[in-house]
Scaffold this active site. Structure first.
Site, PDB file in Angstrom:
ATOM      1  N   ASP A 164      24.766  36.864  12.364  1.00 26.57           N
ATOM      2  CA  ASP A 164      23.246  36.597  13.036  1.00 26.57           C
ATOM      3  C   ASP A 164      22.494  36.222  13.955  1.00 26.57           C
ATOM      4  O   ASP A 164      23.459  35.508  15.241  1.00 26.57           O
ATOM      5  CB  ASP A 164      22.624  35.399  11.689  1.00 26.57           C
ATOM      6  CG  ASP A 164      21.215  34.741  11.714  1.00 26.57           C
ATOM      7  OD1 ASP A 164      21.028  36.027  10.930  1.00 26.57           O
ATOM      8  OD2 ASP A 164      21.037  35.030  12.296  1.00 26.57           O
ATOM      9  N   GLU A 191      24.771  41.262  14.062  1.00 28.53           N
ATOM     10  CA  GLU A 191      23.057  42.600  14.365  1.00 28.53           C
ATOM     11  C   GLU A 191      22.328  42.072  15.150  1.00 28.53           C
ATOM     12  O   GLU A 191      22.595  41.068  15.805  1.00 28.53           O
ATOM     13  CB  GLU A 191      22.105  40.803  12.271  1.00 28.53           C
ATOM     14  CG  GLU A 191      21.095  41.343  12.456  1.00 28.53           C
ATOM     15  CD  GLU A 191      20.132  39.844  12.825  1.00 28.53           C
ATOM     16  OE1 GLU A 191      19.003  40.292  11.568  1.00 28.53           O
ATOM     17  OE2 GLU A 191      20.589  39.240  13.171  1.00 28.53           O
TER      18      GLU A 191
HETATM   19  C1  GLC Z   1      17.877  37.476  11.192  1.00 22.80           C
HETATM   20  C2  GLC Z   1      18.438  37.519   9.567  1.00 22.80           C
HETATM   21  C3  GLC Z   1      17.048  36.853   8.907  1.00 22.80           C
HETATM   22  C4  GLC Z   1      16.474  35.466   9.445  1.00 22.80           C
HETATM   23  C5  GLC Z   1      17.163  35.463  10.674  1.00 22.80           C
HETATM   24  C6  GLC Z   1      16.747  34.606  12.029  1.00 22.80           C
HETATM   25  O1  GLC Z   1      16.977  38.495  11.449  1.00 22.80           O
HETATM   26  O2  GLC Z   1      19.292  38.247   9.120  1.00 22.80           O
HETATM   27  O3  GLC Z   1      16.708  37.186   7.367  1.00 22.80           O
HETATM   28  O4  GLC Z   1      15.672  35.056   9.650  1.00 22.80           O
HETATM   29  O5  GLC Z   1      18.509  36.379  11.508  1.00 22.80           O
HETATM   30  O6  GLC Z   1      17.828  33.580  12.055  1.00 22.80           O
END
Ligand code: GLC
Length: 534
Positions: free
Chosen positions: A215, A274
């Site tokens: 994340d 991500e």
């Molecule tokens: C990422 C996740 C999202 C979350 C954010 C903070 O973007 O996909 O759902 O709110 O991180 O952890």
């Protein structure tokens, strides 16, 4: 926990002697609270998922990615973790997690879990100790404020969810949170932070998971001195420029360390980033040979329904990852964005385009991520009552739009029951009545359904040697149409709202169009993709 945990690895007996399995894997994202409710409290959980794993097997997925199920006050759907080694009772127990991993492996499915290293929950013992003035404070980013009495935030950074990225602690200092105030950012310069996450990764690897979705993999390192940005509405700049809090070069050293850790385990454990990077080239830095295996490619997700733009996006994505020897990933939807049926215009047209986009991306070289419910053609739910919404961004101004609950509505399994088979109770977000006909049971066996289209596409993808990893070449095609070839195979995509005349490239294998396409006509149906054997 009563059961003893032992390492459960995927063996060749389960998956066959593939190496580099992740290079062309189809990975199905389960949003844990909305997939299947095993204990009848209206919220999805690990036993519920375990019972529904055969759906993923029948679909033809290679792996499942589970969103965070760790102990959490749920200020941001579990992305605010209070204990990284404990399962939140809402979702089950550690032994349920262990059972789930084992059952998935028995079915030949790999399991990827989410790890949230940029921030903890404000209820994490470290942060509580930090607020109490303990040495744990140095593991977060506390700074004195500006102005008289330090009453102004230390800099002008805004939270991705809107509002200032700083909240004042009771003792007068401010702490940084790039997301909600309940998600304080960690200071990755602190050695104990690094050591802790190595240990957390090992904990889950030892339990047998096959990898991690990282994340905010672009967020852990902040520019020295935390400089002002000098612009407002900063959430809109994410993904188009390097910001002092995102995509800093220092994050790569962390990823290199994790790659070495993953490689020290057997069975090809992987990590997917991500990372919202401003260009395909900067995204590719995350997947250099000694860094992470994959990064989500959000370029196609944000691309308009326009043949030229789609082609450019495919070319740019493949060139960037190809330059570092990594596969590209294709993503159309996830738990943070409007479902693509709705992004593409909604209604019949949106569904038509969504089905076509699915066939198009599943034929491209690389790995594909599917978001739960896209195989059912689910649209975004746009009319949820405000009082039911849980997205923390919903009530904060000028951040991301805060409407992420609309893609998180529990998915329908059967045509009846209190939640269309999701569970025994009313689901935590209400499902539209129209979802009865979109359930797994309603679509199974209907050759024109979206579910059967996905099943057939994934089966062919496994069967045809030319699909998955490898190369592709564009073929000449009229304006508004894209055509590319791979060994023994052609995919055509007509993005236009009308039929297009085209010399047919071969024998039709599969079409996204709702009507049977027998291949005797030389007209490609409107807004549809066709797979051809050549
Ligand atoms: C990422 C996740 C999202 C979350 C954010 C903070 O973007 O996909 O759902 O709110 O991180 O952890």
């Amino acid at each position: 926990m009563t059961q003893e945990l032992t390492t459960a690895t995927v063996t060749e007996e389960h998956t066959g002697p593939r190496t580099g399995w992740w290079r062309d894997a189809v990975i199905y994202q389960v949003y844990v609270r909305s997939f299947a409710d095993g204990d009848g409290d209206g919220i999805g959980d690990l036993p519920g998922i375990r019972a529904r794993l055969p759906h993923l097997k029948d679909l033809g997925a290679d792996a499942v990615w589970l969103t965070p199920f760790y102990l959490s006050p749920q200020a941001d759907g579990g992305y605010d973790v209070a204990d990284y080694r404990t399962v939140d009772p809402l979702f089950g127990s550690l032994s349920d997690a262990d059972d789930l991993v084992r059952e998935a492996h028995r079915l030949g499915l790999r399991v990827i879990v989410d790890i949230v290293p940029n921030h903890t929950s404000d209820q994490h013992p470290w942060f509580r100790a930090a607020l109490a003035g303990g040495p744990e404070r140095a593991r977060y980013l506390f700074r004195p404020g500006k102005g008289a009495d330090g009453g102004l935030p230390p800099n002008d950074w805004e939270s991705v969810f809107g509002g200032p990225a700083w909240t004042r602690a009771p003792d007068g200092d401010w702490y940084l949170h790039l997301f909600a105030p309940e998600q304080p950012d960690l200071d990755w310069d602190h050695p104990e932070v690094r050591a802790e996450f190595d240990s957390v990764l090992r904990f889950w690897l030892d339990l047998g998971v096959d990898g991690f979705r990282i994340d905010v993999a672009h967020g852990m390192v902040k520019a020295a001195g935390l400089p002002d940005i000098g612009a407002s509405e900063q959430a809109k700049l994410i993904g188009s420029q390097v910001l002092p809090f995102f995509d800093q070069d220092g994050v790569h050293e962390i990823h290199r360390g994790w790659r070495a850790l993953l490689d020290s385990y057997d069975g090809e454990r992987i990590a997917v980033a991500e990372a919202w990077a401003p260009s395909p080239e900067r995204l590719a830095l995350y997947v250099r040979p000694d860094e992470l295996h994959q990064a989500f490619n959000f370029q196609f997700l944000t691309c308009d329904w326009d043949a030229e733009r789609m082609r450019e996006t495919v070319d740019a994505s493949l060139a960037a990852t190809g330059a570092v020897g990594a596969p590209t990933t294709w993503v159309l939807s996830n738990h943070d964005v409007v479902r693509h049926v709705t992004r593409y215009g909604g209604g019949e047209r949106g569904l038509r385009r969504a089905r076509a986009a699915a066939l198009f991306t599943l034929a491209l070289p690389g790995s594909a991520y599917l978001y739960q419910g896209e195989e059912l053609g689910l649209p975004e739910v746009t009319d949820l009552p405000d009082e039911l919404r849980q997205d923390p961004a919903f009530h904060r101004a000028a951040g991301q739009d805060g409407f992420r609950d609309g893609c998180r509505v529990p998915i329908p399994w059967t045509a009846d029951g209190p939640s269309y088979g999701f569970g025994e109770a009313a689901p935590w977000l209400p499902q539209p009545d129209s979802w009865r006909g979109l359930s797994v049971a309603s679509q199974s066996g209907d050759p024109h359904s979206t579910l059967e289209l996905y099943r057939e596409a994934l089966a062919l993808r496994r069967e045809l040697p030319g699909l998955g990893d490898g190369t592709m070449d564009w073929l000449p095609a009229p304006r508004g149409v894209l055509a590319f070839t791979r060994p023994g195979f052609v995919c055509t995509l007509n993005t236009l709202g009308h039929e297009v005349q085209l010399p047919l490239p071969g024998r039709p294998l599969l079409t996204s169009g709702a009507v049977e396409f027998d291949g005797t006509s030389t007209l490609l149906p409107a807004e549809s993709a066709v797979w051809w054997a050549i």
